[in-house]
Design an enzyme around this catalytic site. Structure first.
Site, short mmCIF file in Angstrom:
data_model
loop_
_atom_site.label_atom_id
_atom_site.label_comp_id
_atom_site.label_asym_id
_atom_site.label_seq_id
_atom_site.Cartn_x
_atom_site.Cartn_y
_atom_site.Cartn_z
N SER A 1 0.83 -1.20 0.00
CA SER A 1 0.00 0.00 0.00
C SER A 1 0.87 1.25 0.00
CB SER A 1 -0.96 -0.03 1.19
OG SER A 1 -1.89 1.01 1.11
N ASP B 1 -1.16 1.23 -4.66
CA ASP B 1 -1.94 0.06 -5.09
C ASP B 1 -3.39 0.41 -5.43
OD1 ASP B 1 -2.53 0.37 -2.31
OD2 ASP B 1 -3.31 -1.67 -2.26
N ASP C 1 -6.08 1.70 -3.90
CA ASP C 1 -7.29 1.44 -3.12
C ASP C 1 -7.69 2.61 -2.22
OD1 ASP C 1 -5.29 1.16 -1.22
OD2 ASP C 1 -5.91 -0.82 -0.53
#
Length: 642
Positions: free
Chosen positions: A188, A343, A345
């Protein structure tokens, strides 16, 4: 085993330079029969140079699953010559860091094998399929290909994207391909030296119990046995084509509620977007182009780069991460700045205010905008009404703003609260999918699924967490910055149609429900000593909860690690060490350890009626939370030093 090396390690242990767990893990490591040259040479170098602190970091424990799967360093604080290999000194090493507590070939291979073996146990006799994706981090592509070839040896068919793709697209593609699982290689927004392995079940959701514990058992059974790799499976992973992107983009667009709002956005708004060197560049420009949205990209941040060279942290929660985008927005006279993490998200945003400057939106504010907009639009369109409202649901984590609960109460829809980690929201979506009774769920048109859920199940309006993660559709079972970008543009377009900015729209929500303010305070404790301190601090607050803060007496205390707690639907909330303290005057404190970083987190929140004007109420709440956080930090220091 090299006797001199063993003697040196034993001597360091006797002299208390090595932790007991480090010593035993080193013994086990040295007994392995399949040590690579890089592993042997690196360990020799670290021991000969007496890098005991580095050895403790690398061997005091094994990587374990948290809220985000497995995460660890791929590059040590000390990089050995063997790890550096032929790589230049100004870049990442050629090989990942050795050690049980590092993300490297051994741990990634074991994780992939353990995951595959669990799926083989759950789906006996089936031809297994696993989808693999990765972000732009160091070794991400390498680990993805390592997973793919490892799975092929076990006769599991692996599917890889041709290059980096986001976490939510991985989740979607698992469902689209009807695969049995998925693997996402990412850490992340962690620092550049980290990487991670996230496992997804066939529903496209990250592993939850009992799956996670069972996978861990399989991984532990594999870690000391090299013979698991000596299987006769052959073949190469299948590389997915452009149709995978097209299918995902089509699914993202099902979240659109007001096409006219996007038309207004096309006419009146200009966006600056940054992928912060990550996966967002693969999908978000295509989404914006399809709807004719005017936008500029931050040139220095569109190239995938695991060093994240233009930011201190590639985290859209960090105001500094948006600074280049904001500067470009000022230059281009743009209205909104959007950035996504590596990533893809999490999404952060900033909005131009009346003074021509940019105000950052918090994760709580972004989710509140989505929740209010979507719920109010669904009622306005007649999709939701007094008869079916009880079947519609907003989902939030327990640490996310209670403004979501107020919105739900106002519209008589349900608000379900979960533990931190979007996998718990994903688990709710699977429950609602099963309640629908629809076979081959994803093959039914979106409108049909919604109609059925509003008749006999639960319809998911949207879900989110304070940490800048949201989802506005159940086509994906993880937070989705790609759809969040489209949603924010739609909401901004709707506001612009009504002569408002997003800030004006947010203020109208506060005027209706009162002002909700939140503050996240974090304290970082790295290494084995840091882990012990986190345990000590949580134990102290559990056993000696604060009686008051700033004159506000404690009126409630919940321990989610010991007592049973049930959500509004009657489902048992899994046990987790999380402490919630309720104080007078609508003040709340939640304390928990991070599942992905060596941090302890303090979530402070307050709710104030608007008196003497909204701006004055905002200033008072900000001052109160800042003062409260100062007192908490002093309190933590006292507890550590007792």
């Amino acid at each position: 085993m090299n006797s001199l090396l063993q003697d040196t390690i034993e001597k360091a242990f006797r002299e208390q330079k090595l932790l007991e767990t480090t010593f035993h893990n080193l013994e086990e490591f040295l007994s392995l029969k399949d040590l690579s040259a890089v592993e042997r040479e690196s360990l020799n170098e670290l021991v000969q140079n007496q890098n005991w602190e580095e050895l403790n970091e690398r061997f005091y424990k094994r990587l374990s699953f948290g809220t985000g799967g497995i995460r660890g360093r791929t590059m040590g604080r000390v990089i050995t010559k063997a790890e550096r290999g032929s790589a230049s000194l100004d870049g990442p090493p050629q090989y990942p860091a050795i050690g049980f507590n590092c993300m490297n070939d051994r741990n990634v291979r074991s994780a992939a094998l353990g995951f595959a073996r669990y799926l083989q146990r759950v789906f006996p006799g089936e031809a297994l399929k696993i989808v693999i994706s990765h972000d732009s981090r160091h070794f991400s592509r390498y680990f993805s290909e390592l997973c793919g070839h490892t799975l092929e040896k076990t006769k599991v068919k692996a599917f890889l994207f041709p290059s980096q793709r986001s976490t939510p697209q991985l989740s979607f593609t698992v469902r689209w391909l009807k695969a049995h699982g998925g693997i996402m290689i990412t850490a992340s927004h962690n620092p550049p030296y980290d990487n991670g392995f996230k496992a997804y079940f066939k529903d496209g959701c990250q592993l939850i119990e009992p799956h996670a514990s069972e996978v861990i058992k399989e991984v532990e059974a594999i870690e000391s046995r090299a013979d698991y790799l000596l299987q006769d499976g052959e073949g190469s992973p299948i590389i997915l084509g452009p149709e995978a992107d097209s299918a995902y983009i089509d699914a993202v667009e099902t979240i659109i509620l007001e096409p006219q709002a996007l038309s207004t956005a096309q006419e009146k708004l200009k966006i600056v977007y940054s992928p912060l060197h990550g996966t967002g560049i693969e999908i978000i420009p295509k989404l914006l182009d399809r709807h004719g949205i005017r936008y500029c990209l931050v040139p220095s941040q569109i190239i995938p780069d695991g060093n994240f060279p233009t930011v201190k942290s590639p985290n859209p929660e960090d105001p500094a991460a948006l600074s280049l985008a904001i500067n470009l927005a000022l230059e281009q006279k743009a209205d909104i700045v959007i950035a996504t993490d590596p990533d893809g998200d999490r999404m952060g945003a900033a909005v131009k205010n009346k003074q021509g400057e940019f105000d950052l939106l918090t994760g709580n504010q972004i989710f509140s905008l989505f929740a209010y907009y979507r719920t109010s639009r669904l009622f306005e369109q007649g999709i939701l009404n007094a008869q079916n409202a009880h079947r519609a649901v907003l989902i939030k984590s327990l640490v996310t703003t209670d403004l979501i609960k107020k919105i739900a109460e106002h519209y008589h829809v349900q608000c379900v609260e979960t533990l931190t980690g979007f996998k718990y929201i994903g688990a709710k979506l699977l429950k609602y999918e099963l309640q629908s009774g629809l076979e081959d769920y994803d093959n039914h048109p979106f409108n049909e699924r919604r109609a059925v859920q509003l008749q006999k199940g639960k319809y998911f309006i949207c879900g989110g967490e304070e940490s800048y993660g949201t989802s506005c559709g159940d086509y994906v079972r993880d937070k989705d910055a790609n759809s969040a970008t489209l949603e924010l543009v739609e909401v901004a377009g709707w506001a612009a149609r009504h002569s408002m900015t997003l800030l004006d729209y947010l203020d109208s929500i506060y005027t209706t429900f009162g002002y909700f303010a939140e503050k996240l305070g974090t304290m970082t404790f790295e290494g084995p000593e840091g882990s012990n301190l986190i345990v000590q601090i949580l134990k102290s607050y559990r056993e000696n909860p604060p009686g008051e803060f700033l004159g506000n007496k404690r009126v409630g205390f919940d321990d989610f690690g010991l007592a049973d707690h049930y959500d509004i639907e009657g489902d048992l909330i899994p046990k987790e060490i999380m402490l919630r303290f309720i104080f007078e005057n609508n003040n709340k404190l939640i304390i928990r350890g991070s599942g992905t970083e060596p941090k302890i987190k303090f979530y402070l929140s307050t709710h104030s009626p608007i008196e003497n004007g909204l701006e004055k109420t905002k200033d008072n709440a900000t001052h109160f939370l800042n003062r409260w956080w100062e007192i908490i930090q002093q309190d933590v220091k006292r507890r550590i030093n007792r």
